[in-house]
Scaffold this motif. Sequence first.
Motif: not given
Lengths: 109, 117
Positions: B67-70, B55-59
């Motif tokens: 803001f979905l990141i894959n 999983k992405a680490t969000y600021e």
Amino acid sequence: GQNIDQPTEMTATEGAIVQINCTYQTSGFNGLFWYQQHAGEAPTFLSYNVLDGLEEKGRFSSFLSRSKGYSYLLLKELQMKDSASYLCAVLDSNYQLIWGAGTKLIIKP
Amino acid sequence: GAVVSQHPSWVICKSGTSVKIECRSLDFQATTMFWYRQFPKQSLMLMATSNEGSKATYEQGVEKDKFLINHASLTLSTLTVTSAHPEDSSFYICSAKGLRADSYEQYFGPGTRLTVT
């Protein structure tokens, strides 16, 4: 907190020399990057300093003093195409890049 | 070497729709990719860090549901802006870090200019 300071804007004349300063206060230090960014484009890598001293690469040189939390980018024989923003970024103790706001360099004929 | 591409380079969408932006490392494998946002005359703002297969680490302050990141492979990461609003209009830039543990240089994509009407 983490802080990187650079002048907002500088103006120089074609053919001259300009020095862009960057001071930083970060939690740890694992190197300092300089990037060039033309308007509407992504940044491109210019230099990376992790040890004190001057690194020369063609018309561009970058200097670092870790004890003073200070770096500068020196551009010689300025050309019109050097008009761009120059971004200073520090790699902190977590290997996270902390970005300065950038210095917009305007070159006049 | 070390080329990163982004697609699309610019996109205009209507408020409430979703937009997907792709970031690809073309000639190297990227264990870590970064997503930035840049408003006019401002510096880069890191939105999130994504590592392949996790999983992405969000600021702080970045909504992960918006803001979905894959990061499904070592060469592709995607950012989906869901239910976009005019305030999401910005220049989105991805960057990638190579496999070498001693290299911290980030290679940037050309950016995607998003305009939400």
